[in-house]
Scaffold this active site. Sequence first.
Site, short mmCIF file in Angstrom:
data_model
loop_
_atom_site.label_atom_id
_atom_site.label_comp_id
_atom_site.label_asym_id
_atom_site.label_seq_id
_atom_site.Cartn_x
_atom_site.Cartn_y
_atom_site.Cartn_z
N ARG A 252 0.86 -1.18 0.00
CA ARG A 252 0.00 0.00 0.00
C ARG A 252 0.89 1.22 0.00
NH1 ARG A 252 -2.41 0.74 5.50
NH2 ARG A 252 -0.94 2.45 5.72
N HIS A 256 -3.65 4.70 4.93
CA HIS A 256 -4.76 3.77 5.09
C HIS A 256 -6.04 4.39 4.55
CE1 HIS A 256 -7.35 0.74 6.88
NE2 HIS A 256 -8.01 1.70 7.50
N TYR A 265 3.76 5.84 11.59
CA TYR A 265 4.04 4.44 11.94
C TYR A 265 4.95 3.72 10.95
CZ TYR A 265 -0.01 3.85 8.79
OH TYR A 265 -0.89 3.91 7.73
#
Length: 351
Positions: A252, A256, A265
């Site tokens: 990805r 998100h 993160y």
Amino acid sequence: MKHNYPLKRIMDDEGTLLDEQFKEQIEESLVKELYFHMLRIRTFDRKAINLQRQGRLGTYAPFEGQEAAQVGSALALTEDDWVFPTYRDHGATLTFGKSMAKTFLYWNGRIEGCLSPKNRNIFPPAVPIATQLPHAAGAAWAEKRKGTKNIAIAYFGDGATSEGDFHEGLNFASVFKVPAIFFNQNNGFAISVPTEKQMNSETIAQKAVAYGMAGVRVDGNDSLAVYFETLKAVEKARAGDGPTLIEAVTWRKGAHTTADDPSKYRDATMGDHVVDPLLRLELFMKNYGYWNEEWLQATTEEISNEIDVAIEEMESFPAPKVEDVFNHVFAEMPAQLTEQKDAYLAYLGRQ
């Protein structure tokens, strides 16, 4: 266990076939169809992010980097099959036949965006994690009982494998030997949690062993490998040989959702080693004589025009009805909700 589930690939990162025998299976029409749909959904994805930033679309879940996994799998289906997507699989549903305008409407919170085209079986996107897996098993079981050759495919991320519905769906599908494919896109993160922190298994494919079903691990950025591995699973399911769990290892690229900040993160350099799936297919096309600049220009214009029309349709859609908050939930609306609905409509002067 990883050695029992090798990463299946057809082409390397430079777009060169790993085995020239594959050339016999690959037709120019397939390659161009893969590229068209991957370019189409990437262009859609980037446009959707821009629309969200402009306040013209609600919170949006981007999928850039996962185009090969979504397109390669969706093109292996036929129009009577069933698709059970998550909130990140609109690339697959667009490839399978859902309209861009309806997809934009979904991301604007419109109930109309959940509707499937009349000639396609597309379940509304599942936002609760893994709930669509038992649904897919049930649809596949229904098709088996009706005696059709139709199959169901359920898309899900790596985080879904930690949910109870994942195990229930696979167990049911295995016990009843239903014609289903459980298509996992392992993009490395369950929102902000890396795969290695949300499961102790080396692979997701190996989880198939517990349910006595076939498990396959494929390079999710190799569109040709995804297509042919999914096609094998489709043919297996149609033949009555039961379900398959496919793990497509991908990446990805972005956040998100548009409400997420991935820099919190993961390091910005993570994923730099991953070759873009669209570029990889482009290299393949150039290596084997399928590339044509005039075709690309015409394709790009076609996609751009389609997106412009879809945006215009989405933004000219009639205003939403407050009744939609109440309708389409219960077969018979409970008295308490009926009272609330009537009171609010009376307040609006629309009763």
